[in-house]
Write a protein that holds these residues in place. Structure first.
Motif, short mmCIF file in Angstrom:
data_model
loop_
_atom_site.label_atom_id
_atom_site.label_comp_id
_atom_site.label_asym_id
_atom_site.label_seq_id
_atom_site.Cartn_x
_atom_site.Cartn_y
_atom_site.Cartn_z
N THR A 1 -13.06 9.78 33.49
CA THR A 1 -13.95 10.89 33.01
C THR A 1 -12.97 11.66 31.75
N VAL A 2 -13.64 12.70 31.33
CA VAL A 2 -12.75 13.29 30.33
C VAL A 2 -11.63 14.09 30.88
N SER A 3 -11.57 14.47 32.23
CA SER A 3 -10.57 15.25 32.84
C SER A 3 -9.51 14.07 33.17
N GLN B 1 -7.60 13.20 30.02
CA GLN B 1 -6.65 14.49 29.55
C GLN B 1 -5.45 14.48 30.51
#
Length: 760
Positions: free
Chosen positions: A96-98, A101
């Motif tokens: 996911t984006v998290s 990151q």
């Protein structure tokens, strides 16, 4: 074939995949010397195996090359997400984006652990993430290059480079076993890839020829491997080891010197590297200084920034000025820098001249050091002349540790220094009356039983620094290394109103067996990196002290009624009149192979040391016998096959014997033509040669080999031909055929077998 086309299933994919896995496992092997084994190792093996299995299955399904790599990349993403980023991934394994990151955070933490860590490092989660992620991507790349593109030698370059990373990051002795295993895996890949392209039917089939020519690939591969072994074992150890350190040339070779009192990484090197060799006319080898630090802001000690003048100017350093009646001795120290890349030049103190340097150098009169205006210390050989004050015990006791002309940087302390520093300074020196006696009392206290030298305690307790708070913790824990002892001593001297500073440099080296001009040569290694305090005495100058427990020699001065030699660190007077300077000096604990608790502290092999000559001779002798042993094992195996009726094995023995003796075995020559030539020109017995030729022709062309079984005569015929051929050549060629049989790497029917080597 474009990357989007469906790829045909090619021969040897499974063999190449297994070879890639073995090569990757061996590539990771050197990591075990710098990272503690743990779950990351098992995870790495599982990930590499899964990726290669995915690639193999995708190729069996005839997917395009790009689809194979994409399938492997998808598996890599899912695996890394599930293992490390499950809490921020969809369903625990979908990126996911998290989770994306979080990757830079992991990498930054891993790089920080690598930069500040000490080998063997603990495999923290960020470090495991970096290792497993990188090896996974390497697996995908190797799989594509070797199996899809069929370029194993290109993959070999990447594998060798990756395997060298641990040795470059942490200079250690070459991992011979890992290198040999990697070389074997690479040669296996080359061989397997070549066989996968060979259209000939397998040996042993009804229509199989007696020998399958492979255009000399085995010989070429083994030759490349032999050259690589020679380069790795003979040439590589002679090259300087690149080490990135602060305060030095960041892209050059040689060990650097950190002049900011962050010496822990230098001292914790897992292997000592020789950086300098010196010999001196002084009574004992001197300490060498690089620079001094006087400005203390409460957090760090900053190197002195002072006026410098060209080293070749008439007034480079100036004379050493002392009070009347104080003796000054002159010594000359020769320094040969072998592996130190620093802008600060190591010199003995107090220097009055430095000669022999190449390049642009400047003298700093304030602390009598030398700094480069261009270049570094790497490779320099120079002579340092020093004028050393030798006050008696009475003279230094009469002198005050004060100099009104000194800058405030040498006497001031910042606000907020913990009270424990001043309290202990006054407590320890309560019974002393002179400035020197107070400093001698401090030195004896630090070197006493209350303190312990330790490189690990400051890291474990979280005070590995030289700031005021770190020193306060050190005075409570009472375990640390030179920067803590030197900083605490300098701060306590200032609490007592005395000017002080810290020197960064090197301890005296260990003696060698070499003597130059009657002076013993001493070797200085990375573990001799050191710091020590100095205090200024009016009429004498800066006097060095050695508070570091169990290290070096304490400063001591003799009474005028005994030996007038005065001590500085590294020079112990023959009679010590002050009881405060009597703690026994010793080697640095890691030089002895143990810390003070008796635990092993790591490799102790000094630079230049190695195996005993007898052991080296035995290893060389064993290596020289390997070809003969391998040839004999293969000969016996083929004789056993011949005894079971395998005419091809018996004929291969004849071909191997011819190749070993330098007799050409060209690819276009039939077995009958070769047999006739061996009889006519090389003395092979006609009758047994005829048996072998008939047997190999029947094996190749007869409709059924069973009716021509000749297992009872084939081994004897092959042995008789070998004996006859060996008897016809000179003894030198016969010995060479036994010691270094060419047939191990040269196959019959290749271009290498067709050429006749020069006779011994």
């Amino acid at each position: 074939m474009s990357s989007g086309e469906r790829r045909p299933v090619r021969r040897g994919d499974l063999t190449l995949a297994i070879g890639c896995l073995l090569a990757l496992l061996v590539t990771v092997l050197p990591l075990l010397r710098v990272v503690t084994p743990g779950p990351w190792l098992g995870g790495t093996v599982v990930l590499m195996t899964a990726l290669l299995a995915t690639g193999y299955i995708a190729r069996r399904l005839r997917l395009p090359a790009v689809a194979v790599s994409l399938a492997e990349a998808a598996l890599w993403l899912v695996f890394m997400s599930a293992v490390f980023l499950g809490s921020v991934s969809l369903l625990g394994f979908i990126p996911t984006v998290s989770s994306v990151q979080a990757v830079p955070v992991f990498i930054e933490a891993a790089m920080d652990a690598i930069y500040h860590g000490v080998a063997p490092m603990e495999a923290t989660e960020p470090l495991a993430f970096l290792i497993m992620g990188a090896t996974g991507l390497l697996t995908i790349a190797v799989d594509h290059v070797v199996i899809t593109a069929r370029m194993p030698l290109l993959a070999a370059i990447a594998l060798v480079m990756v395997s060298l990373i641990p040795a470059i990051a942490v200079p250690v002795e070459p991992d011979i076993l890992a290198f040999v295993l990697l070389a074997a895996c690479i040669l296996f890949l080359v061989r397997a890839e070549t066989q996968s392209r060979d259209p000939s039917p397998a040996r042993g089939g009804e229509s199989a020829p007696a020998a399958v020519p492979l255009a000399g690939v085995t010989a070429t591969a083994v030759g490349i491997g032999a050259v690589a072994v020679v380069v790795a074992l003979v040439v590589t150890p002679t090259l300087p080891q690149p080490v990135l350190r602060a305060g030095s040339n960041p892209f050059g070779t040689g060990v650097g010197l950190d002049a900011s009192l962050e010496l822990g990484d230098d001292l914790r090197r897992p292997r000592e590297i020789e950086i300098m060799r010196i010999h001196s006319s002084a009574p004992s080898p001197p300490y060498l200084r690089a620079t001094t630090l006087s400005d203390f802001d409460g957090e760090v000690w900053n190197p002195d920034i002072s006026r410098s003048i060209p080293l070749d100017s008439p007034s480079e350093f100036g004379d050493v000025s002392v009070a009347e009646g104080i003796r000054v001795d002159e010594y000359v120290t020769t320094v040969e820098v072998e592996n130190l890349s620093s802008t600060w030049l190591p010199v003995s103190y107090p220097a009055v001249t430095v000669t022999g340097l190449v390049g642009q150098w400047a003298a700093v009169p304030w602390n009598r050091t030398v700094v480069a205006r261009a270049g570094s210390s790497q490779g320099e050989t120079y002579q340092v002349t020093t004028h050393v004050p030798r006050p008696t015990l009475e003279q230094i006791r009469a002198a005050e540790a004060v100099w009104p002309g000194l800058p405030n940087d040498t006497t001031s302390l910042p606000d907020g220094v913990p009270a424990i520093v001043g309290q202990l300074a006054r407590q320890v020196t309560a019974d002393a009356f002179t400035d020197y006696d107070k400093l001698a009392a401090l030195q004896a206290w630090f070197r006493g039983t209350d303190f312990r030298y330790s490189l690990s305690a400051p890291v474990d307790a979280g005070f590995d620094g030289s700031g005021a708070e770190a020193i306060a913790q050190f005075l409570e824990v009472r375990e640390g290394y030179c920067i803590h002892f030197a900083s605490a001593f300098a701060m306590m001297a200032r609490e007592l109103g005395m000017p002080s500073r810290i020197v960064v440099g090197f301890l005296p080296g260990s003696s060698t067996t070499e003597v130059i001009d009657g002076e013993t040569v001493h070797s200085i290694t990375t573990s001799r990196t050191h710091s020590w305090p100095e205090v200024y005495f009016e009429g004498i100058g800066w006097v060095a002290f050695e508070p570091t427990n169990s290290l070096g020699s304490p400063t001591a001065f003799s009474s005028a009624t005994s030996d007038p030699l005065a001590g500085i660190p590294g020079v112990t007077a023959s009679a010590q009149a002050s009881a405060s300077a009597t703690p026994t000096a010793g080697e640095r604990p890691q030089d002895l192979g143990q810390d003070q608790t008796g635990s092993a502290s790591g490799p102790l092999t000094a630079s230049g040391e190695g195996w005993p000559p007898a052991a080296v001779a035995l290893v060389i002798a064993a290596l020289l016998t390997l070809p003969a042993v391998a040839r004999e094992i293969r000969r016996r195996g083929r004789l056993a096959q011949a005894a079971e009726g395998d005419a091809g094995a018996a004929w291969a023995l004849v071909q191997d014997t011819a190749i070993d003796l330098g007799i050409p075995v060209p690819p276009a020559e039939t077995p009958r033509a070769l047999g006739e030539r061996l009889v006519a020109r090389y003395g092979a017995p006609p009758e047994v040669m005829g048996q072998l030729v008939n047997a190999i022709e029947r094996a190749a062309y007869a409709p059924s080999r069973a009716q021509y079984w000749e297992g009872d005569v084939l081994p004897g015929a092959a042995i008789a031909v070998r004996a006859a051929l060996m008897a016809q050549v000179p003894v030198s060629r016969r010995a060479l055929a036994v010691i270094a049989p060419r047939s191990l790497i040269v196959r019959p029917g290749t271009a290498y077998a067709a050429a006749r080597p020069s006779r011994a």
